[in-house]
Design a protein around this motif. Structure first.
Motif, PDB file in Angstrom:
ATOM      1  N   ALA A  48       0.824  -1.209   0.000  1.00 30.57           N
ATOM      2  CA  ALA A  48       0.000   0.000   0.000  1.00 30.57           C
ATOM      3  C   ALA A  48       0.861   1.263   0.000  1.00 30.57           C
ATOM      4  CB  ALA A  48      -0.933  -0.009   1.206  1.00 30.57           C
ATOM      5  N   ALA A  49       1.959   1.256   0.770  1.00 31.44           N
ATOM      6  CA  ALA A  49       2.820   2.436   0.846  1.00 31.44           C
ATOM      7  C   ALA A  49       3.442   2.765  -0.498  1.00 31.44           C
ATOM      8  CB  ALA A  49       3.919   2.218   1.891  1.00 31.44           C
ATOM      9  N   HIS A  50       3.593   1.747  -1.343  1.00 32.00           N
ATOM     10  CA  HIS A  50       4.171   1.944  -2.673  1.00 32.00           C
ATOM     11  C   HIS A  50       3.098   2.096  -3.747  1.00 32.00           C
ATOM     12  CE1 HIS A  50       7.731   0.504  -0.541  1.00 32.00           C
ATOM     13  NE2 HIS A  50       8.463   0.992  -1.520  1.00 32.00           N
ATOM     14  N   GLY A  51       1.844   2.284  -3.321  1.00 33.77           N
ATOM     15  CA  GLY A  51       0.759   2.507  -4.267  1.00 33.77           C
ATOM     16  C   GLY A  51       0.348   1.283  -5.052  1.00 33.77           C
ATOM     17  N   ARG A  52       0.588   0.111  -4.490  1.00 33.44           N
ATOM     18  CA  ARG A  52       0.244  -1.127  -5.178  1.00 33.44           C
ATOM     19  C   ARG A  52      -0.898  -1.836  -4.458  1.00 33.44           C
ATOM     20  NH1 ARG A  52       6.144  -3.648  -7.002  1.00 33.44           N
ATOM     21  NH2 ARG A  52       7.204  -1.632  -7.308  1.00 33.44           N
ATOM     22  N   ALA A  53      -1.641  -2.628  -5.207  1.00 34.75           N
ATOM     23  CA  ALA A  53      -2.745  -3.380  -4.618  1.00 34.75           C
ATOM     24  C   ALA A  53      -2.202  -4.394  -3.619  1.00 34.75           C
ATOM     25  CB  ALA A  53      -3.528  -4.089  -5.721  1.00 34.75           C
ATOM     26  N   VAL A  54      -2.884  -4.491  -2.485  1.00 35.14           N
ATOM     27  CA  VAL A  54      -2.469  -5.460  -1.473  1.00 35.14           C
ATOM     28  C   VAL A  54      -2.902  -6.847  -1.930  1.00 35.14           C
ATOM     29  CG1 VAL A  54      -2.737  -6.186   0.922  1.00 35.14           C
ATOM     30  CG2 VAL A  54      -2.654  -3.749   0.366  1.00 35.14           C
ATOM     31  N   PRO A  55      -1.966  -7.792  -2.027  1.00 39.27           N
ATOM     32  CA  PRO A  55      -2.311  -9.117  -2.548  1.00 39.27           C
ATOM     33  C   PRO A  55      -3.180  -9.905  -1.580  1.00 39.27           C
ATOM     34  CG  PRO A  55      -0.051  -9.094  -1.771  1.00 39.27           C
ATOM     35  CD  PRO A  55      -0.536  -7.680  -1.694  1.00 39.27           C
ATOM     36  N   ALA A  56      -4.018 -10.754  -2.154  1.00 43.24           N
ATOM     37  CA  ALA A  56      -4.854 -11.623  -1.334  1.00 43.24           C
ATOM     38  C   ALA A  56      -4.150 -12.932  -1.010  1.00 43.24           C
ATOM     39  CB  ALA A  56      -6.168 -11.910  -2.061  1.00 43.24           C
ATOM     40  N   ALA A  57      -3.206 -13.330  -1.845  1.00 37.18           N
ATOM     41  CA  ALA A  57      -2.517 -14.604  -1.647  1.00 37.18           C
ATOM     42  C   ALA A  57      -1.621 -14.544  -0.415  1.00 37.18           C
ATOM     43  CB  ALA A  57      -1.676 -14.940  -2.878  1.00 37.18           C
ATOM     44  N   PRO A  58      -1.671 -15.561   0.443  1.00 38.28           N
ATOM     45  CA  PRO A  58      -0.813 -15.573   1.630  1.00 38.28           C
ATOM     46  C   PRO A  58       0.631 -15.881   1.260  1.00 38.28           C
ATOM     47  CG  PRO A  58      -1.982 -17.645   1.460  1.00 38.28           C
ATOM     48  CD  PRO A  58      -2.514 -16.768   0.353  1.00 38.28           C
ATOM     49  N   VAL A  59       1.540 -15.515   2.150  1.00 39.77           N
ATOM     50  CA  VAL A  59       2.968 -15.784   1.960  1.00 39.77           C
ATOM     51  C   VAL A  59       3.488 -16.502   3.195  1.00 39.77           C
ATOM     52  CG1 VAL A  59       5.255 -14.795   1.583  1.00 39.77           C
ATOM     53  CG2 VAL A  59       3.259 -13.759   0.488  1.00 39.77           C
ATOM     54  N   ARG A  60       4.255 -17.517   2.982  1.00 46.04           N
ATOM     55  CA  ARG A  60       4.931 -18.237   4.060  1.00 46.04           C
ATOM     56  C   ARG A  60       6.363 -17.711   4.163  1.00 46.04           C
ATOM     57  NH1 ARG A  60       4.331 -21.675   8.575  1.00 46.04           N
ATOM     58  NH2 ARG A  60       6.018 -23.204   8.660  1.00 46.04           N
ATOM     59  N   VAL A  61       6.804 -17.405   5.364  1.00 50.83           N
ATOM     60  CA  VAL A  61       8.167 -16.932   5.599  1.00 50.83           C
ATOM     61  C   VAL A  61       8.859 -17.923   6.526  1.00 50.83           C
ATOM     62  CG1 VAL A  61       9.588 -15.085   6.550  1.00 50.83           C
ATOM     63  CG2 VAL A  61       7.501 -14.520   5.304  1.00 50.83           C
ATOM     64  N   GLU A  62       9.994 -18.437   6.096  1.00 54.85           N
ATOM     65  CA  GLU A  62      10.782 -19.354   6.917  1.00 54.85           C
ATOM     66  C   GLU A  62      12.208 -18.820   6.997  1.00 54.85           C
ATOM     67  OE1 GLU A  62      10.432 -23.278   5.295  1.00 54.85           O
ATOM     68  OE2 GLU A  62       8.308 -23.471   5.864  1.00 54.85           O
ATOM     69  N   LEU A  63      12.643 -18.506   8.214  1.00 53.98           N
ATOM     70  CA  LEU A  63      13.910 -17.814   8.424  1.00 53.98           C
ATOM     71  C   LEU A  63      14.824 -18.615   9.339  1.00 53.98           C
ATOM     72  CD1 LEU A  63      12.382 -14.290   9.106  1.00 53.98           C
ATOM     73  CD2 LEU A  63      13.266 -15.151   6.923  1.00 53.98           C
ATOM     74  N   LEU A  64      16.098 -18.632   9.001  1.00 56.64           N
ATOM     75  CA  LEU A  64      17.093 -19.268   9.852  1.00 56.64           C
ATOM     76  C   LEU A  64      17.466 -18.295  10.961  1.00 56.64           C
ATOM     77  CD1 LEU A  64      19.391 -20.831   7.093  1.00 56.64           C
ATOM     78  CD2 LEU A  64      17.653 -21.989   8.481  1.00 56.64           C
ATOM     79  N   ALA A  65      17.263 -18.699  12.199  1.00 56.37           N
ATOM     80  CA  ALA A  65      17.556 -17.834  13.338  1.00 56.37           C
ATOM     81  C   ALA A  65      19.049 -17.577  13.446  1.00 56.37           C
ATOM     82  CB  ALA A  65      17.042 -18.472  14.627  1.00 56.37           C
ATOM     83  N   PRO A  66      19.435 -16.419  13.994  1.00 56.75           N
ATOM     84  CA  PRO A  66      20.866 -16.154  14.215  1.00 56.75           C
ATOM     85  C   PRO A  66      21.469 -17.227  15.107  1.00 56.75           C
ATOM     86  CG  PRO A  66      19.548 -14.187  14.597  1.00 56.75           C
ATOM     87  CD  PRO A  66      18.588 -15.311  14.459  1.00 56.75           C
ATOM     88  N   VAL A  67      22.738 -17.513  14.895  1.00 53.67           N
ATOM     89  CA  VAL A  67      23.413 -18.530  15.707  1.00 53.67           C
ATOM     90  C   VAL A  67      23.328 -18.176  17.179  1.00 53.67           C
ATOM     91  CG1 VAL A  67      25.643 -19.605  16.209  1.00 53.67           C
ATOM     92  CG2 VAL A  67      24.960 -19.186  13.844  1.00 53.67           C
ATOM     93  N   SER A  68      23.469 -16.869  17.488  1.00 57.65           N
ATOM     94  CA  SER A  68      23.445 -16.444  18.892  1.00 57.65           C
ATOM     95  C   SER A  68      22.102 -16.665  19.534  1.00 57.65           C
ATOM     96  CB  SER A  68      23.813 -14.966  19.001  1.00 57.65           C
ATOM     97  OG  SER A  68      22.821 -14.156  18.407  1.00 57.65           O
ATOM     98  N   ALA A  69      21.049 -16.818  18.717  1.00 56.94           N
ATOM     99  CA  ALA A  69      19.720 -17.000  19.285  1.00 56.94           C
ATOM    100  C   ALA A  69      19.628 -18.299  20.063  1.00 56.94           C
ATOM    101  CB  ALA A  69      18.658 -16.971  18.174  1.00 56.94           C
ATOM    102  N   GLY A  70      20.496 -19.270  19.729  1.00 55.01           N
ATOM    103  CA  GLY A  70      20.450 -20.526  20.449  1.00 55.01           C
ATOM    104  C   GLY A  70      20.882 -20.390  21.896  1.00 55.01           C
ATOM    105  N   SER A  71      21.753 -19.412  22.187  1.00 55.48           N
ATOM    106  CA  SER A  71      22.221 -19.219  23.551  1.00 55.48           C
ATOM    107  C   SER A  71      21.496 -18.079  24.253  1.00 55.48           C
ATOM    108  CB  SER A  71      23.733 -18.927  23.548  1.00 55.48           C
ATOM    109  OG  SER A  71      24.002 -17.765  22.779  1.00 55.48           O
ATOM    110  N   GLU A  72      20.625 -17.410  23.544  1.00 53.26           N
ATOM    111  CA  GLU A  72      19.844 -16.317  24.132  1.00 53.26           C
ATOM    112  C   GLU A  72      18.379 -16.543  23.782  1.00 53.26           C
ATOM    113  OE1 GLU A  72      19.325 -11.472  23.903  1.00 53.26           O
ATOM    114  OE2 GLU A  72      21.070 -12.432  23.030  1.00 53.26           O
ATOM    115  N   PRO A  73      17.677 -17.314  24.610  1.00 53.71           N
ATOM    116  CA  PRO A  73      16.299 -17.676  24.271  1.00 53.71           C
ATOM    117  C   PRO A  73      15.445 -16.450  24.009  1.00 53.71           C
ATOM    118  CG  PRO A  73      17.066 -18.877  26.204  1.00 53.71           C
ATOM    119  CD  PRO A  73      18.092 -17.822  25.909  1.00 53.71           C
ATOM    120  N   ALA A  74      14.598 -16.537  23.001  1.00 50.87           N
ATOM    121  CA  ALA A  74      13.684 -15.441  22.709  1.00 50.87           C
ATOM    122  C   ALA A  74      12.680 -15.328  23.840  1.00 50.87           C
ATOM    123  CB  ALA A  74      12.966 -15.690  21.384  1.00 50.87           C
TER     124      ALA A  74
END
Length: 282
Positions: free
Chosen positions: A174-200
């Motif tokens: 919307a901020a770029h003046g484009r139609a907001v898509p209806a299709a969902p998106v899946r995001v899968e991210l590799l956590a930072p290595v340090s995240a293993g020793s610093e629990p979220a």
């Protein structure tokens, strides 16, 4: 339900990390230019202090918040003028930032459950406001680190930034003046290595992002997908790096377009970084 107490603790930790980076700097280092055109290290901290101030107004005095918006001489320069107004010698600026962020945290903690706070073009819950402040603190901290030639170790607190980046998919379009898509998106991210020793913290824990070393958002069966390092995704949605310089993979047309317009912050499109090797400063 979001654990606001845990979220505010993460915001405080993110602020303290940046504070520890800038507090020992000699005065001349505060004048170093950052990737934001016309902004020094001091401008970056002044911006955070100013934004904490107006967020505090939004949480405690809505009339004063709206007055600060309507009285701006030039709305297009609101952010730049705010940073300029809060500039001060380093010691005074640090004191101003520390006092302001403490006052904001107290105000958000005291806000009634279910209250929506006014913000620029939207309204936000106290938890959303705290998440936005954490995102901005981390992003502007990246600008400072770039100016100082420092590489910061990413932490599990990036999950807040990644989650906000996912939730603001529609806003980016919307901020770029484009139609907001209806299709969902899946995001899968590799956590930072340090995240293993610093629990979220449990502030953003939910059924979609408790996969061990992978942070995942969105329906598992979505045809459109974004995968890659969490740090890279956070750098993209805060517009701190060009997508060409990041190890993110988009599958599907919606996901691919999203990576060109992603924007986790409120307001109009920001000035995106140029790709490395383009000849344009990043």
């Amino acid at each position: 339900m979001v654990d606001l107490t845990a979220l505010l603790a993460d915001l405080a930790a993110e602020s303290e990390q940046l504070d520890a980076l800038v507090a020992p700097l000699p005065p001349e280092a505060w004048a170093r230019p950052t990737p934001a055109p016309g902004w020094s290290v001091a401008h970056q901290i002044a911006h955070l202090a100013w934004t904490d101030h107006v967020a505090h107004l939004a949480a405690t005095d809505t009339a004063a918040f709206f007055a600060s918006v309507t009285s701006a001489p030039d709305p297009s320069r609101l952010v730049d003028d705010g940073a300029e107004a809060f500039l001060a010698p380093p010691a005074a600026l640090l004191d101003r930032w520390r006092a302001g962020r403490a006052a904001l945290a107290a105000a958000l903690a005291a806000a009634p459950a279910g209250e929506k706070l006014p913000w620029y073009g939207t309204r936000m819950s106290p938890a959303s406001m705290a998440t936005a402040r954490l995102m901005e603190t981390w992003a502007h901290g990246e600008d400072v680190a770039d100016a100082l030639g420092v590489r910061r170790t990413p932490t599990a607190r990036l999950r807040h930034v990644a989650h906000l980046g996912f939730r603001t998919l529609g806003h980016g379009f919307a901020a770029h003046g484009r139609a907001v898509p209806a299709a969902p998106v899946r995001v899968e991210l590799l956590a930072p290595v340090s995240a293993g020793s610093e629990p979220a913290s449990p502030a953003v824990a939910n059924k979609d992002d408790t996969d061990g070393d992978t942070w995942a958002f969105g329906p598992e069966d979505a045809a459109d997908r974004v995968t890659g390092p969490a740090l890279d995704f956070c750098l993209l949605v805060t517009q701190r790096r060009h997508r060409a310089d990041l190890a993110l993979v988009a599958t599907g047309p919606v996901a691919d377009e999203w990576l060109d317009v992603a924007q986790a912050f409120a307001g109009p499109p920001g000035g995106k970084r140029a790709a490395a090797g383009s000849g344009v400063p990043r």
